[in-house]
Scaffold this active site. Sequence first.
Site, PDB file in Angstrom:
ATOM      1  N   GLU A   1       0.838  -1.198   0.000  1.00  0.00           N
ATOM      2  CA  GLU A   1       0.000   0.000   0.000  1.00  0.00           C
ATOM      3  C   GLU A   1       0.873   1.248   0.000  1.00  0.00           C
ATOM      4  O   GLU A   1       2.013   1.229   0.468  1.00  0.00           O
ATOM      5  CB  GLU A   1      -0.868   0.041   1.260  1.00  0.00           C
TER       6      GLU A   1
ATOM      7  N   CYS B   1       5.198  -7.431   7.273  1.00  0.00           N
ATOM      8  CA  CYS B   1       6.257  -7.017   8.197  1.00  0.00           C
ATOM      9  C   CYS B   1       6.443  -8.102   9.241  1.00  0.00           C
ATOM     10  O   CYS B   1       5.468  -8.679   9.727  1.00  0.00           O
ATOM     11  CB  CYS B   1       5.889  -5.696   8.878  1.00  0.00           C
TER      12      CYS B   1
ATOM     13  N   CYS C   1      -1.415   1.535   8.200  1.00  0.00           N
ATOM     14  CA  CYS C   1      -0.567   0.647   7.410  1.00  0.00           C
ATOM     15  C   CYS C   1      -1.088  -0.780   7.398  1.00  0.00           C
ATOM     16  O   CYS C   1      -1.335  -1.372   8.440  1.00  0.00           O
ATOM     17  CB  CYS C   1       0.850   0.658   7.980  1.00  0.00           C
TER      18      CYS C   1
ATOM     19  N   ASN D   1      -4.829   4.933  15.116  1.00  0.00           N
ATOM     20  CA  ASN D   1      -5.863   4.485  14.189  1.00  0.00           C
ATOM     21  C   ASN D   1      -6.278   3.068  14.559  1.00  0.00           C
ATOM     22  O   ASN D   1      -5.425   2.217  14.834  1.00  0.00           O
ATOM     23  CB  ASN D   1      -5.345   4.490  12.742  1.00  0.00           C
TER      24      ASN D   1
ATOM     25  N   SER E   1      11.426   5.813   8.713  1.00  0.00           N
ATOM     26  CA  SER E   1      10.936   5.515  10.052  1.00  0.00           C
ATOM     27  C   SER E   1      11.285   4.084  10.444  1.00  0.00           C
ATOM     28  O   SER E   1      11.052   3.144   9.683  1.00  0.00           O
ATOM     29  CB  SER E   1       9.416   5.708  10.112  1.00  0.00           C
TER      30      SER E   1
ATOM     31  N   CYS F   1      -0.508  -2.793  14.896  1.00  0.00           N
ATOM     32  CA  CYS F   1      -0.311  -2.477  13.475  1.00  0.00           C
ATOM     33  C   CYS F   1      -0.884  -3.579  12.595  1.00  0.00           C
ATOM     34  O   CYS F   1      -0.579  -4.760  12.778  1.00  0.00           O
ATOM     35  CB  CYS F   1       1.184  -2.306  13.193  1.00  0.00           C
TER      36      CYS F   1
ATOM     37  N   CYS G   1       4.408  -5.627  15.610  1.00  0.00           N
ATOM     38  CA  CYS G   1       3.839  -4.633  16.526  1.00  0.00           C
ATOM     39  C   CYS G   1       2.343  -4.934  16.699  1.00  0.00           C
ATOM     40  O   CYS G   1       1.614  -5.101  15.716  1.00  0.00           O
ATOM     41  CB  CYS G   1       4.039  -3.229  15.989  1.00  0.00           C
TER      42      CYS G   1
ATOM     43  N   LEU H   1       8.397   5.053  18.736  1.00  0.00           N
ATOM     44  CA  LEU H   1       8.739   4.820  20.136  1.00  0.00           C
ATOM     45  C   LEU H   1       7.541   4.317  20.943  1.00  0.00           C
ATOM     46  O   LEU H   1       7.556   3.235  21.502  1.00  0.00           O
ATOM     47  CB  LEU H   1       9.299   6.107  20.740  1.00  0.00           C
TER      48      LEU H   1
ATOM     49  N   CYS I   1       3.272   8.381   1.815  1.00  0.00           N
ATOM     50  CA  CYS I   1       3.694   7.373   2.781  1.00  0.00           C
ATOM     51  C   CYS I   1       3.821   6.063   2.018  1.00  0.00           C
ATOM     52  O   CYS I   1       2.821   5.542   1.512  1.00  0.00           O
ATOM     53  CB  CYS I   1       2.677   7.261   3.915  1.00  0.00           C
TER      54      CYS I   1
END
Length: 350
Positions: free
Chosen positions: A95, A115, A339, A296, A197, A122, A119, A221, A108
């Site tokens: 995306e 990934c 994301c 989000n 990032s 996410c 996380c 962070l 972005c």
Amino acid sequence: MENNKILIYDLSLDSLKEKIKDLGQPGYRAEQIWTALYQTFRISPEEISTLPKDFRIKLDQVFSFQALTPVRAIQSSDGLTIKTLFRLGDGNFIEAVLMYYEDRRTLCISSQSGCGIGCSFCATGQMGFRRNLTSGEIVAQVLYYARNLTEVGEKVTNVVVMGMGEPFQNYDNVINAMNRLNHPKALGLGARRFTISTVGLIPKIIQFADEGYQYNLAISLHTVDDELRSKLIPINKKYPVDDLISACRYYVKKTSRRVTFEYALIQGINDSTEDAEALASKLRGLICHVNLIQLNPTKGFTEEGSSTDRANSFCETLEANNISCTIRLRRGIEIQAGCGQLATEAETKS
């Protein structure tokens, strides 16, 4: 890549010149191709009218100009955010998002399909890792939007590698892509228009500092409490907060560049005055800026983003401690602009 063709966006200008010479053409032909790709955003040899027809046919036989295919684009109700789902040549999805601001057109973009960091909040982390993108696949996301913006008399002003994936797990390809886009004969964007990032891969932060790149560095962070951060971002167990902040201090000392900390505010989890005080204490004396984001929502994480009141209070506490801070506008919630949300949905359907 189709029929083992070379993805032309994977090549630097010097590499392209070598390939073109191998095809028996003078070096200036590579300059013509480069200009067509990166300044007038042509997407096929047939569109590069400055080249002889027989050479255009040869280019089409040797190179692929198709890095990704747009599958779906959705726009927020205010028209200020457009998210595009792309299919890669091997069927994987990524995306990218275009965000309109008063004086900026910010992209972005993704560095991986999926990934592996995991996380918890996410959608990409919930999706899992598919593969690294090539430098050309990273570049192609930017060129796609650059072409669309040019058609309405506008241009890309900023690029953040903050979409799907952990950029520093794909370090070489990300840096090569940024170098290609930053090339003086490419988009014409200065290095400080680019931001990379990372969740905090310390060896790569050190490498990034030592190599002296002028691209902006952002750190995801989200808390300075090691126990909580390890739950939110499992790799914190390997690279804990104090070590990460030390690496950031090294980066600032080495480059004299400010580091940005991204902090997703989660209601009742990491958004108290005490959390803000702890963050300020860790960052004291460091040249930095904190971007606060009201989280989000994603399907795999049940907590909610902080209220506006709590976000404002958090920011005020940081500022009272002389930590530069802004609350980032929430964008594209109704179009799942976080994301990985569209790609996860697409994989489920495919």
